[in-house]
Scaffold this motif. Structure first.
Motif, PDB file in Angstrom:
ATOM      1  N   LYS A 182       0.834  -1.055  -0.041  1.00  0.00           N
ATOM      2  CA  LYS A 182       0.020   0.009   0.121  1.00  0.00           C
ATOM      3  C   LYS A 182       0.931   1.317   0.075  1.00  0.00           C
ATOM      4  CE  LYS A 182      -1.810  -1.289   3.847  1.00  0.00           C
ATOM      5  NZ  LYS A 182      -2.688  -1.553   5.057  1.00  0.00           N
ATOM      6  N   ALA A 183       0.321   2.529  -0.474  1.00  0.00           N
ATOM      7  CA  ALA A 183       1.105   3.728  -0.550  1.00  0.00           C
ATOM      8  C   ALA A 183       0.917   4.272   1.121  1.00  0.00           C
ATOM      9  CB  ALA A 183       0.432   4.514  -1.390  1.00  0.00           C
ATOM     10  N   LEU A 184       2.030   4.330   1.777  1.00  0.00           N
ATOM     11  CA  LEU A 184       2.062   4.884   3.127  1.00  0.00           C
ATOM     12  C   LEU A 184       2.565   6.109   3.304  1.00  0.00           C
ATOM     13  CD1 LEU A 184       4.251   1.747   4.367  1.00  0.00           C
ATOM     14  CD2 LEU A 184       1.655   1.982   4.664  1.00  0.00           C
ATOM     15  N   GLY A 185       2.314   6.658   4.524  1.00  0.00           N
ATOM     16  CA  GLY A 185       2.740   8.019   4.819  1.00  0.00           C
ATOM     17  C   GLY A 185       4.483   8.072   4.956  1.00  0.00           C
ATOM     18  N   ALA A 186       4.870   9.185   4.963  1.00  0.00           N
ATOM     19  CA  ALA A 186       6.345   9.332   4.793  1.00  0.00           C
ATOM     20  C   ALA A 186       7.201   8.736   6.359  1.00  0.00           C
ATOM     21  CB  ALA A 186       7.002  10.870   4.705  1.00  0.00           C
ATOM     22  N   GLU A 187       6.361   8.981   7.414  1.00  0.00           N
ATOM     23  CA  GLU A 187       6.736   8.390   8.694  1.00  0.00           C
ATOM     24  C   GLU A 187       6.834   6.998   8.630  1.00  0.00           C
ATOM     25  OE1 GLU A 187       6.179   9.047  13.327  1.00  0.00           O
ATOM     26  OE2 GLU A 187       5.149  10.345  11.949  1.00  0.00           O
ATOM     27  N   ARG A 188       5.636   6.355   8.433  1.00  0.00           N
ATOM     28  CA  ARG A 188       5.487   4.844   8.694  1.00  0.00           C
ATOM     29  C   ARG A 188       6.482   4.025   7.505  1.00  0.00           C
ATOM     30  NH1 ARG A 188       3.941   0.193  10.934  1.00  0.00           N
ATOM     31  NH2 ARG A 188       2.802  -1.291   9.588  1.00  0.00           N
ATOM     32  N   PHE A 189       6.653   4.907   6.251  1.00  0.00           N
ATOM     33  CA  PHE A 189       7.572   4.250   5.233  1.00  0.00           C
ATOM     34  C   PHE A 189       8.969   4.275   5.736  1.00  0.00           C
ATOM     35  CE2 PHE A 189       9.890   4.742   1.339  1.00  0.00           C
ATOM     36  CZ  PHE A 189       9.544   3.763   0.683  1.00  0.00           C
ATOM     37  N   ARG A 190       9.330   5.350   6.346  1.00  0.00           N
ATOM     38  CA  ARG A 190      10.742   5.073   6.830  1.00  0.00           C
ATOM     39  C   ARG A 190      11.293   4.125   7.762  1.00  0.00           C
ATOM     40  NH1 ARG A 190      13.659   6.941   2.899  1.00  0.00           N
ATOM     41  NH2 ARG A 190      15.670   6.701   4.620  1.00  0.00           N
ATOM     42  N   PHE A 191       9.972   4.004   8.585  1.00  0.00           N
ATOM     43  CA  PHE A 191      10.166   3.298   9.907  1.00  0.00           C
ATOM     44  C   PHE A 191      10.166   1.673   9.409  1.00  0.00           C
ATOM     45  CE2 PHE A 191       7.586   0.042  12.508  1.00  0.00           C
ATOM     46  CZ  PHE A 191       8.162   0.100  13.643  1.00  0.00           C
ATOM     47  N   LEU A 192       9.433   1.297   8.271  1.00  0.00           N
ATOM     48  CA  LEU A 192       9.387   0.054   7.649  1.00  0.00           C
ATOM     49  C   LEU A 192      10.915  -0.323   6.869  1.00  0.00           C
ATOM     50  CD1 LEU A 192       5.665  -0.358   6.627  1.00  0.00           C
ATOM     51  CD2 LEU A 192       7.085  -1.291   8.689  1.00  0.00           C
ATOM     52  N   LEU A 193      11.186   0.755   6.238  1.00  0.00           N
ATOM     53  CA  LEU A 193      12.587   0.678   5.499  1.00  0.00           C
ATOM     54  C   LEU A 193      13.551   0.067   6.492  1.00  0.00           C
ATOM     55  CD1 LEU A 193      13.106   3.740   3.109  1.00  0.00           C
ATOM     56  CD2 LEU A 193      12.403   1.383   2.538  1.00  0.00           C
ATOM     57  N   GLY A 194      13.646   0.838   7.633  1.00  0.00           N
ATOM     58  CA  GLY A 194      14.845   0.144   8.384  1.00  0.00           C
ATOM     59  C   GLY A 194      14.438  -1.307   9.004  1.00  0.00           C
ATOM     60  N   LYS A 195      13.097  -1.632   9.115  1.00  0.00           N
ATOM     61  CA  LYS A 195      12.962  -2.985   9.431  1.00  0.00           C
ATOM     62  C   LYS A 195      13.374  -4.159   8.430  1.00  0.00           C
ATOM     63  CE  LYS A 195      10.943  -2.019  13.438  1.00  0.00           C
ATOM     64  NZ  LYS A 195      11.712  -2.495  14.669  1.00  0.00           N
ATOM     65  N   ILE A 196      13.304  -3.702   7.280  1.00  0.00           N
ATOM     66  CA  ILE A 196      13.415  -4.661   5.993  1.00  0.00           C
ATOM     67  C   ILE A 196      14.983  -4.586   5.542  1.00  0.00           C
ATOM     68  CG2 ILE A 196      11.195  -4.632   5.262  1.00  0.00           C
ATOM     69  CD1 ILE A 196      11.969  -3.185   2.753  1.00  0.00           C
ATOM     70  N   GLY A 197      15.631  -3.730   6.317  1.00  0.00           N
ATOM     71  CA  GLY A 197      17.203  -3.964   6.195  1.00  0.00           C
ATOM     72  C   GLY A 197      17.648  -3.027   4.761  1.00  0.00           C
ATOM     73  N   VAL A 198      16.752  -2.154   4.598  1.00  0.00           N
ATOM     74  CA  VAL A 198      17.361  -1.060   3.631  1.00  0.00           C
ATOM     75  C   VAL A 198      18.456  -0.032   4.136  1.00  0.00           C
ATOM     76  CG1 VAL A 198      16.501   0.685   2.083  1.00  0.00           C
ATOM     77  CG2 VAL A 198      15.358  -1.282   2.087  1.00  0.00           C
ATOM     78  N   ARG A 199      19.454   0.382   3.570  1.00  0.00           N
ATOM     79  CA  ARG A 199      20.471   1.197   4.032  1.00  0.00           C
ATOM     80  C   ARG A 199      20.789   2.049   3.127  1.00  0.00           C
ATOM     81  NH1 ARG A 199      18.780  -1.418   7.971  1.00  0.00           N
ATOM     82  NH2 ARG A 199      20.106  -2.427   9.570  1.00  0.00           N
ATOM     83  N   ASP A 200      21.112   3.327   3.567  1.00  0.00           N
ATOM     84  CA  ASP A 200      21.552   4.455   2.800  1.00  0.00           C
ATOM     85  C   ASP A 200      23.062   4.776   2.863  1.00  0.00           C
ATOM     86  OD1 ASP A 200      22.162   6.532   1.148  1.00  0.00           O
ATOM     87  OD2 ASP A 200      20.306   7.691   1.804  1.00  0.00           O
TER      88      ASP A 200
END
Length: 325
Positions: free
Chosen positions: A302-320
């Motif tokens: 689903k299309a998420l808000g920016a805050e929820r989106f960034r939270f889940l990014l860290g949970k799935i192992g995405v790194r910058d």
């Protein structure tokens, strides 16, 4: 002692747990085919490999910049998320048409970018439905994805150097998510240890009559992928021990999987029921409930808000790689 080779046409990656044996294999291949040793892995099929203190980060920064440049968006304003929250695109017949070839080329390139960017999987899946007759509204949404990519040029998937080889899986469904076919959308993310390995977002081929049915069809698709991964790990002498946890935020679907009695409401998914229950009874799969706020598969469904989106990014192992430490 273990050595494996990943071969794509004339590109080869050698991996193993014994350096001497790897050199022996390279020497043998060189005697037969005259290969060129490029040293430690840094680049493979457009995928860049960076070594960090945590492990390996796979990204496609050069490919991403090429897409931005070719699309004329190299100087665009960055955006914190790839799609507007709760956006539901339709055929938009009242919107002006756009260059079909240009739209198809852009979506095709974004599809390959998903190899290291699970964060754009939902947006690209949504936009791929309009390849036959795209309009300005669809192109604007695709440009928003590019603006998001501009904000995360060094982002990629982390493969941690520490951790076990156990599998854990998250699956979710967006019931009637397609606004003009009312088909649901299937999503799963599978972790090997703490590394996100396969993920998928795809529209289901039939219309589900309830959210439980949509979730159960998603579970069946996920179980098929889990079994394939288990067989692959077994071939590499790293088979997981015990049942694989399968996290789902729909209690009804989980109870159907654990209930040996068929009911009237499950007759139309009877084959999926037999398939999943067989794996539950053989102790290969263990369906578990997870609260929706902890369901990481939401990022691909689903299309998420920016805050929820960034939270889940860290949970799935995405790194910058360029983020401040």
């Amino acid at each position: 002692m273990y050595v494996a080779a990943l071969i794509y046409v004339d590109d080869v990656i050698m991996v193993g747990n014994n350096d001497a044996k790897i050199h022996d294999v390279k020497r043998h291949l060189n005697n037969r085919f005259s290969i060129k040793d490029l040293g430690p892995l840094k680049y493979f099929l457009g995928i860049e490999v960076a070594r960090t203190n945590e492990g390996l980060v796979l990204s496609q920064q050069k490919y991403m910049f090429d897409i931005l440049k070719d699309s004329g968006q190299h100087g665009c304003r960055p955006n914190p998320s790839p799609m507007e929250q709760n956006l539901h695109l339709d055929e938009a017949i009242d919107s002006p048409p756009v260059d079909v070839a240009q739209y198809r080329r852009l979506i095709g390139r974004l599809l390959y970018l998903q190899v290291t960017c699970p964060d754009i999987a939902f947006a690209v899946n949504m936009l791929s439905q309009f390849l036959a007759n795209p309009c300005k509204r669809h192109m604007d949404s695709a440009i928003r994805v590019l603006r998001y990519l501009k904000s995360t040029p060094g982002q990629g998937i982390l493969l941690p150097k520490d951790g076990d080889l156990s599998l854990k899986d998250f699956c979710d469904a967006d019931w009637s998510g397609c606004s003009f076919t009312r088909c649901s959308r299937t999503c799963y993310l599978i972790f090997l240890g703490e590394a996100l390995v396969p993920w998928r977002t795809k529209k289901q081929s039939v219309v589900s009559r309830s959210s439980a049915e949509a979730e159960y069809r998603t579970m069946a698709t996920t179980v098929s992928e889990i079994l394939w991964l288990c067989w692959l790990l077994h071939d590499h002498e790293a088979a997981p021990v015990g049942p694989t946890p399968l996290y789902c935020d729909n209690n009804a679907a989980r109870q159907i999987a654990n209930n040996p009695v068929f009911h009237e409401c499950t007759k139309h998914v009877e084959m999926d029921c037999y398939f999943i229950r067989e794996r539950v009874e053989s102790n290969e799969i263990e369906p578990l409930y997870i609260d929706t706020k902890h369901q990481v598969a939401d990022i691909c469904i689903k299309a998420l808000g920016a805050e929820r989106f960034r939270f889940l990014l860290g949970k799935i192992g995405v790194r910058d790689l360029h983020a401040p430490s």
